[in-house]
Design an enzyme around this catalytic site. Structure first.
Site, PDB file in Angstrom:
ATOM      1  N   VAL A 263     -39.387 -21.525  10.646  1.00 51.61           N
ATOM      2  CA  VAL A 263     -38.714 -22.671   9.516  1.00 51.61           C
ATOM      3  C   VAL A 263     -39.630 -23.813   9.670  1.00 51.61           C
ATOM      4  O   VAL A 263     -40.019 -24.268  10.850  1.00 51.61           O
ATOM      5  CB  VAL A 263     -37.223 -22.867   9.545  1.00 51.61           C
TER       6      VAL A 263
ATOM      7  N   HIS B 197     -32.382 -11.369  17.594  1.00 54.58           N
ATOM      8  CA  HIS B 197     -32.018 -12.370  16.696  1.00 54.58           C
ATOM      9  C   HIS B 197     -31.763 -11.327  15.496  1.00 54.58           C
ATOM     10  O   HIS B 197     -32.367 -10.485  15.342  1.00 54.58           O
ATOM     11  CB  HIS B 197     -32.344 -13.852  16.665  1.00 54.58           C
TER      12      HIS B 197
ATOM     13  N   TRP C 214     -36.890 -16.569  23.394  1.00 57.74           N
ATOM     14  CA  TRP C 214     -35.984 -15.178  23.169  1.00 57.74           C
ATOM     15  C   TRP C 214     -36.409 -14.232  24.625  1.00 57.74           C
ATOM     16  O   TRP C 214     -37.222 -13.561  24.288  1.00 57.74           O
ATOM     17  CB  TRP C 214     -36.382 -14.734  21.955  1.00 57.74           C
TER      18      TRP C 214
ATOM     19  N   ALA D 168     -33.262 -20.466   5.423  1.00 52.32           N
ATOM     20  CA  ALA D 168     -32.834 -19.466   6.230  1.00 52.32           C
ATOM     21  C   ALA D 168     -31.813 -20.174   7.278  1.00 52.32           C
ATOM     22  O   ALA D 168     -31.862 -21.368   7.810  1.00 52.32           O
ATOM     23  CB  ALA D 168     -33.624 -18.726   7.025  1.00 52.32           C
TER      24      ALA D 168
ATOM     25  N   GLN E 215     -25.072 -12.326  15.727  1.00 51.84           N
ATOM     26  CA  GLN E 215     -25.454 -13.378  15.071  1.00 51.84           C
ATOM     27  C   GLN E 215     -25.072 -13.084  13.535  1.00 51.84           C
ATOM     28  O   GLN E 215     -25.001 -11.838  13.020  1.00 51.84           O
ATOM     29  CB  GLN E 215     -26.750 -13.335  14.986  1.00 51.84           C
TER      30      GLN E 215
ATOM     31  N   ARG F  62     -30.184 -10.117  24.515  1.00 53.39           N
ATOM     32  CA  ARG F  62     -31.167 -10.994  25.068  1.00 53.39           C
ATOM     33  C   ARG F  62     -31.186 -10.730  26.783  1.00 53.39           C
ATOM     34  O   ARG F  62     -30.090 -10.381  27.485  1.00 53.39           O
ATOM     35  CB  ARG F  62     -30.960 -12.436  25.164  1.00 53.39           C
TER      36      ARG F  62
HETATM   37  N1  PHE Z   1     -32.855 -16.901  14.946  1.00 53.07           N
HETATM   38  C1  PHE Z   1     -32.748 -18.153  15.514  1.00 53.07           C
HETATM   39  C2  PHE Z   1     -32.041 -17.841  16.790  1.00 53.07           C
HETATM   40  O1  PHE Z   1     -31.615 -16.974  17.245  1.00 53.07           O
HETATM   41  C3  PHE Z   1     -31.566 -19.087  14.670  1.00 53.07           C
HETATM   42  C4  PHE Z   1     -32.245 -19.144  13.261  1.00 53.07           C
HETATM   43  C5  PHE Z   1     -32.033 -18.536  12.224  1.00 53.07           C
HETATM   44  C6  PHE Z   1     -32.906 -20.709  13.163  1.00 53.07           C
HETATM   45  C7  PHE Z   1     -32.596 -18.964  11.013  1.00 53.07           C
HETATM   46  C8  PHE Z   1     -33.385 -20.879  11.945  1.00 53.07           C
HETATM   47  C9  PHE Z   1     -33.409 -19.917  10.928  1.00 53.07           C
HETATM   48  O2  PHE Z   1     -31.765 -18.929  17.619  1.00 53.07           O
END
Ligand code: PHE
Length: 357
Positions: free
Chosen positions: A269, A186, A165, A325, A226, A212
């Site tokens: 995750v 995010h 990120w 998630a 998002q 970003r």
């Molecule tokens: N936040 C992650 C991204 O920006 C996406 C994501 C969200 C992945 C929730 C897994 C669970 O790339």
């Protein structure tokens, strides 16, 4: 204007008065002049009115003759007055049309009617599907703490995963000289915020803007949306994740959609996946498909089971609670759905583009 006459009324005086009046009238050019003229001839003390009053002094035969002539003259004057007034109307309109800035013959300007931005439309559609599935919609801050954007998501300072990120930092330092504030990269920080501020069962989706530090091209913007999703409860399994996201894909992209889950890495995750749908454009036929580049599959989101460390971090017992998630990019979804080839079109403010939605 001549003074009222004291002559006894006769057909000649009536005829003369009519001629004079009509002649005078033809030279008048404004409504005020017309009114003065009307008072002078037809008013209560007007010349014709006085003349009519003088009829009583005549003998009966003459009174009948001169009386009818006088009434006729009255009608003539009134008709002429009306005509002249209409002529002045027309002249005023012509003058105003040719000289004034205001062109009264121009058709009015219509007020442009706005519409929802394509991103707003697709975000609403996505959130609509999830709220039908029992999720509530919440929002969070765009200027976020490092703490929520990274730390609470199992991405400690110095962790190489931070490179996933590219971050825009906010110019603010704490006492330790750290720069703990940023534009959220995010919507995942809302996972921790929601878990902290409520108790399971949790089912939320979080639409919102992210930022970003990134060079832009046809598929990358430095700001974009998002939609995050989070479900936490006792006994939630990967089957719940698959079932929910499969249903979402079918509702958004059509009944016949197939989905594919592959391993992917996100520090918050475990296991982590990316989810694809089979290509609705070529139905997996390939042969130069611009949407799936002949792979037959289109990646639409990242997802996974909430990491035990993330649960523990907000004070949940990972032995008791589990959850899943996911995070998806609405612009990307809209690009796929509507065949938009450049993500930069969304925020270029070109009405020719925006009006198509
Ligand atoms: N936040 C992650 C991204 O920006 C996406 C994501 C969200 C992945 C929730 C897994 C669970 O790339």
């Amino acid at each position: 204007m001549t003074q009222p006459t004291s002559e006894p009324p006769s057909s000649q005086t009536i005829e003369r008065l009519t001629r004079e009046a009509v002649d005078e009238l033809s030279k008048l050019g404004t409504y005020e002049e017309l009114e003065t003229w009307r008072v002078a001839y037809l008013g209560r003390r007007g010349r014709l009115t006085l003349l009519l009053r003088g009829l009583s002094g005549l003998d009966i035969d003459e009174r009948r003759l001169v009386g009818s002539l006088a009434n006729e003259a009255k009608g003539t004057l009134e008709q002429n007055l009306e005509r002249r007034s209409a002529e002045i109307d027309g002249a005023e309109l012509a003058t105003s049309a040719s000289q004034d800035k205001l062109d009264v013959t121009l058709p009015g300007r219509t007020t442009p009617v706005g519409r929802l931005h394509p991103t707003t439309q697709i975000v609403r559609e996505i959130c609509g599907v999830f709220s039908d599935l029992g999720f509530s919609v919440v929002e969070g801050p765009e200027v976020e703490w490092d703490h929520y954007n990274f730390e609470m998501l199992n991405i400690p300072r110095g962790h190489p995963a931070r490179d996933m990120w590219n971050t825009l930092w906010v110019d603010y330092q704490n006492e330790a000289g750290e720069q703990p504030m940023l534009l959220r990269t995010h919507t995942s920080p809302m996972q921790a915020r929601v878990m902290e501020s409520s108790r399971p069962p949790i089912r939320v989706v979080v639409p919102g803007k992210c930022y970003r530090y990134e060079a832009t091209d046809a598929t990358h913007e430095w700001h974009f949306y998002q939609v995050e999703g989070l479900a936490v409860d006792e006994g939630i399994t990967f089957a719940d994740l698959k079932g929910t996201l499969y249903e979402f894909a079918r509702r958004l992209f059509g009944e016949d959609r197939k989905v594919r889950f592959r391993c992917d890495y996100f520090p918050f995750v475990e296991p982590g996946v990316d989810m694809s749908i089979d290509c609705f454009a070529c139905e997996g036929e390939g042969d130069g498909c611009r949407i799936c580049r002949d792979s037959g599959w289109i990646e639409i989101m990242g997802a996974g089971m909430v990491h035990p460390k993330v649960l523990a971090g907000v004070g949940y017992d990972p032995e008791k609670y589990t959850g899943f998630a996911f995070g998806l990019g609405p612009e990307r979804i809209a690009m796929l759905k509507y065949g938009i080839e450049d993500i930069r079109l969304f925020y270029a403010n070109d009405l020719r583009f925006l009006r198509q939605f």
